[in-house]
Design an enzyme around this catalytic site. Sequence first.
Site, PDB file in Angstrom:
ATOM      1  N   PRO A 156       0.876  -1.315   0.172  1.00 16.96           N
ATOM      2  CA  PRO A 156      -0.096   0.185   0.027  1.00 16.96           C
ATOM      3  C   PRO A 156       0.477   1.440  -0.314  1.00 16.96           C
ATOM      4  O   PRO A 156       1.980   0.988   0.409  1.00 16.96           O
ATOM      5  CB  PRO A 156      -0.678   0.270   1.609  1.00 16.96           C
ATOM      6  CG  PRO A 156      -0.056  -1.288   2.504  1.00 16.96           C
ATOM      7  CD  PRO A 156       1.027  -2.124   1.070  1.00 16.96           C
ATOM      8  N   ASP A 157       0.371   2.494  -1.085  1.00 19.44           N
ATOM      9  CA  ASP A 157       1.315   3.441  -0.927  1.00 19.44           C
ATOM     10  C   ASP A 157       1.063   4.620   0.663  1.00 19.44           C
ATOM     11  O   ASP A 157      -0.378   3.331   1.669  1.00 19.44           O
ATOM     12  CB  ASP A 157       1.238   4.547  -1.653  1.00 19.44           C
ATOM     13  CG  ASP A 157      -0.313   5.011  -2.240  1.00 19.44           C
ATOM     14  OD1 ASP A 157      -1.704   4.752  -1.060  1.00 19.44           O
ATOM     15  OD2 ASP A 157      -1.205   5.841  -3.398  1.00 19.44           O
ATOM     16  N   PHE A 158       1.204   5.637   0.914  1.00 19.07           N
ATOM     17  CA  PHE A 158       0.812   6.107   1.702  1.00 19.07           C
ATOM     18  C   PHE A 158      -0.620   7.249   1.781  1.00 19.07           C
ATOM     19  O   PHE A 158      -2.121   6.678   2.937  1.00 19.07           O
ATOM     20  CB  PHE A 158       1.493   7.361   1.881  1.00 19.07           C
ATOM     21  CG  PHE A 158       3.361   7.136   3.402  1.00 19.07           C
ATOM     22  CD1 PHE A 158       2.988   5.932   3.380  1.00 19.07           C
ATOM     23  CD2 PHE A 158       3.417   8.086   3.632  1.00 19.07           C
ATOM     24  CE1 PHE A 158       4.008   5.183   4.446  1.00 19.07           C
ATOM     25  CE2 PHE A 158       4.876   7.724   4.061  1.00 19.07           C
ATOM     26  CZ  PHE A 158       4.799   6.733   4.503  1.00 19.07           C
ATOM     27  N   ARG A 159      -0.769   7.562   1.132  1.00 18.88           N
ATOM     28  CA  ARG A 159      -2.427   8.541   0.412  1.00 18.88           C
ATOM     29  C   ARG A 159      -3.006   8.337  -0.359  1.00 18.88           C
ATOM     30  O   ARG A 159      -4.178   9.527  -0.169  1.00 18.88           O
ATOM     31  CB  ARG A 159      -1.358   9.851   0.008  1.00 18.88           C
ATOM     32  CG  ARG A 159      -0.360  10.105   1.493  1.00 18.88           C
ATOM     33  CD  ARG A 159       0.223  12.127   0.878  1.00 18.88           C
ATOM     34  NE  ARG A 159       1.292  12.392   1.986  1.00 18.88           N
ATOM     35  CZ  ARG A 159       2.634  12.039   1.690  1.00 18.88           C
ATOM     36  NH1 ARG A 159       3.020  10.761   1.729  1.00 18.88           N
ATOM     37  NH2 ARG A 159       2.796  12.250   3.030  1.00 18.88           N
ATOM     38  N   GLN A 193      11.918   7.450  -3.834  1.00 15.06           N
ATOM     39  CA  GLN A 193      11.442   7.972  -2.487  1.00 15.06           C
ATOM     40  C   GLN A 193      11.310   6.629  -1.680  1.00 15.06           C
ATOM     41  O   GLN A 193      10.722   5.593  -0.191  1.00 15.06           O
ATOM     42  CB  GLN A 193      10.265   8.342  -2.558  1.00 15.06           C
ATOM     43  CG  GLN A 193      10.499  10.144  -2.773  1.00 15.06           C
ATOM     44  CD  GLN A 193       9.276  10.491  -2.997  1.00 15.06           C
ATOM     45  OE1 GLN A 193       8.689  11.372  -1.928  1.00 15.06           O
ATOM     46  NE2 GLN A 193       8.972  10.415  -3.833  1.00 15.06           N
ATOM     47  N   ASN A 194      10.919   4.914  -2.229  1.00 14.03           N
ATOM     48  CA  ASN A 194      10.551   4.259  -2.192  1.00 14.03           C
ATOM     49  C   ASN A 194      11.546   3.646  -1.373  1.00 14.03           C
ATOM     50  O   ASN A 194      12.849   3.429  -1.480  1.00 14.03           O
ATOM     51  CB  ASN A 194      10.270   3.282  -3.334  1.00 14.03           C
ATOM     52  CG  ASN A 194       8.698   3.452  -3.864  1.00 14.03           C
ATOM     53  OD1 ASN A 194       8.629   4.317  -2.783  1.00 14.03           O
ATOM     54  ND2 ASN A 194       8.840   3.022  -4.758  1.00 14.03           N
ATOM     55  N   ASP A 251      11.239  -0.521  -1.040  1.00 11.22           N
ATOM     56  CA  ASP A 251      10.848  -1.455  -0.291  1.00 11.22           C
ATOM     57  C   ASP A 251      11.674  -2.548  -1.248  1.00 11.22           C
ATOM     58  O   ASP A 251      11.849  -3.947  -1.153  1.00 11.22           O
ATOM     59  CB  ASP A 251       9.873  -2.070  -1.236  1.00 11.22           C
ATOM     60  CG  ASP A 251       8.657  -1.139  -3.017  1.00 11.22           C
ATOM     61  OD1 ASP A 251      10.405  -0.618  -3.127  1.00 11.22           O
ATOM     62  OD2 ASP A 251       8.393  -0.141  -2.705  1.00 11.22           O
ATOM     63  N   HIS A 269      14.473   7.579   1.032  1.00 11.20           N
ATOM     64  CA  HIS A 269      14.134   8.180   2.108  1.00 11.20           C
ATOM     65  C   HIS A 269      14.775   6.535   2.695  1.00 11.20           C
ATOM     66  O   HIS A 269      14.091   6.516   3.385  1.00 11.20           O
ATOM     67  CB  HIS A 269      13.088   7.753   2.086  1.00 11.20           C
ATOM     68  CG  HIS A 269      12.645   9.318   1.681  1.00 11.20           C
ATOM     69  ND1 HIS A 269      10.659   9.590   1.279  1.00 11.20           N
ATOM     70  CD2 HIS A 269      12.734  10.494   1.993  1.00 11.20           C
ATOM     71  CE1 HIS A 269      10.595  10.488   0.697  1.00 11.20           C
ATOM     72  NE2 HIS A 269      12.080  11.249   0.981  1.00 11.20           N
ATOM     73  N   CYS A 305      19.558  -2.887  20.554  1.00 12.25           N
ATOM     74  CA  CYS A 305      21.187  -3.354  19.666  1.00 12.25           C
ATOM     75  C   CYS A 305      21.617  -3.690  20.909  1.00 12.25           C
ATOM     76  O   CYS A 305      21.292  -4.074  22.448  1.00 12.25           O
ATOM     77  CB  CYS A 305      21.083  -2.040  20.061  1.00 12.25           C
ATOM     78  SG  CYS A 305      22.735  -1.349  20.597  1.00 12.25           S
ATOM     79  N   CYS A 335      24.213  -1.707  22.907  1.00  9.73           N
ATOM     80  CA  CYS A 335      23.371  -0.687  24.303  1.00  9.73           C
ATOM     81  C   CYS A 335      22.071  -0.613  24.388  1.00  9.73           C
ATOM     82  O   CYS A 335      21.731   0.145  25.468  1.00  9.73           O
ATOM     83  CB  CYS A 335      23.829   0.966  23.982  1.00  9.73           C
ATOM     84  SG  CYS A 335      22.593   1.058  22.184  1.00  9.73           S
ATOM     85  N   GLY A 353       4.403   7.221 -10.296  1.00  8.43           N
ATOM     86  CA  GLY A 353       3.499   7.514  -8.562  1.00  8.43           C
ATOM     87  C   GLY A 353       3.548   7.747  -7.431  1.00  8.43           C
ATOM     88  O   GLY A 353       4.703   7.366  -6.301  1.00  8.43           O
ATOM     89  N   ASN A 408       0.867   9.351 -13.395  1.00  4.96           N
ATOM     90  CA  ASN A 408       0.269   9.003 -11.624  1.00  4.96           C
ATOM     91  C   ASN A 408      -1.133   9.179 -11.730  1.00  4.96           C
ATOM     92  O   ASN A 408      -1.806   9.081 -12.389  1.00  4.96           O
ATOM     93  CB  ASN A 408       0.627  10.356 -11.309  1.00  4.96           C
ATOM     94  CG  ASN A 408       1.028  10.285  -9.486  1.00  4.96           C
ATOM     95  OD1 ASN A 408       1.309   9.315  -8.667  1.00  4.96           O
ATOM     96  ND2 ASN A 408       0.232  10.711  -8.779  1.00  4.96           N
ATOM     97  N   GLU A 431      -3.097  10.882 -10.292  1.00  3.14           N
ATOM     98  CA  GLU A 431      -3.556  12.019  -9.690  1.00  3.14           C
ATOM     99  C   GLU A 431      -2.875  13.233 -10.324  1.00  3.14           C
ATOM    100  O   GLU A 431      -1.564  12.993 -10.784  1.00  3.14           O
ATOM    101  CB  GLU A 431      -3.811  12.742  -8.666  1.00  3.14           C
ATOM    102  CG  GLU A 431      -2.753  12.574  -7.657  1.00  3.14           C
ATOM    103  CD  GLU A 431      -3.034  12.393  -6.308  1.00  3.14           C
ATOM    104  OE1 GLU A 431      -4.371  12.494  -5.820  1.00  3.14           O
ATOM    105  OE2 GLU A 431      -2.547  11.781  -5.317  1.00  3.14           O
TER     106      GLU A 431
END
Length: 278
Positions: free
Chosen positions: A45-48, A118-119, A121, A138, A170, A173, A209, A234, A236
Amino acid sequence: VSDDTAPVTLRERSLDAVADHIQAGGAKNVLVMTGAGISTAAGIPDFRSKDTGLYANLARLNLPYAEAVFDIGYFRDHPEPFYILAQELYPGKFYPTISHVFIALLAAKGLLFHLFTQNIDTLERRAGVPGDKIVEAHGSFATQRCIDCKTPYPDDKMHEHVLAGNVPRCEECNGLVKPDIVFFGEALPDEFREKAHYAAAADLVLIMGTSLSVHPFAGLPGMIREGVPRVLFNMERVGGLGARSDDVLELGDCDAGIRKLADKLGWRDELESKWREL
Ligand code: CNA
């Protein structure tokens, strides 16, 4: 600039003209920018997106606000929701789409300048895009480390924890371990800052996308030189694309748009067999 302003580089504002431009050798440094929309057909799924996006489906995690699941401040106190999501999104379960494979095909033809994604995956890599062409703006799920002492955490243990839905700690620590994906509130990788200026050297841009709503990534299309065609694949219209005279809008499913472009280029059979043979 209105939508029907005459282009300066393309013969007209259409995919046909983009294909002709590529065939005529006008595009040898193609810059591709991608977002979550190229992976929705892979089942991620995407975010928006309105009903299917992650943000629309996070109610069960009891977050104060949807973006909190990717917020470094929230993660410090409440890492569990992120790890519930990570269990679903973790690479390995998903197969690249036609759009991913098209980028690999561009690379194979020596036309891919760089891919800014930006993916997180890693499906571009799995599709065969060479690692040295990819800027993961990202970060990605490929590596992970402690958010406090920054000690890297082993891949195999991460894999076990994520699949079991546990929060890894971790070994040095006892701090929280997080994949090297960029959360809200964190800086982008150095590589993005070092390479963002490549945008100015592109001679064709394919944007696929993405809602172009996360900065500084969303600023990249604005760094493209005037007269360089920018093609948006895209669902939109986003990011003011369409405002320049050589912008082409291919609105709808990106795999469908990419297949259309591949047809016009005469690359369709090659694309489909590359996809099947992955
Ligand atoms: P977004 O904000 O969710 O936007 C996605 C865009 O893609 C929207 O404009 C959609 O309309 C469009 N879209 C969805 N499906 C399709 C399709 N089949 N064809 C064409 N367009 C489609 O995602 P962005 O990537 O713009 O936002 C940046 C965030 C999302 C980054 O930080 C990513 O890390 C993050 N993200 C990544 C993944 C992934 O790696 N697959 C998944 C979810 C979120």
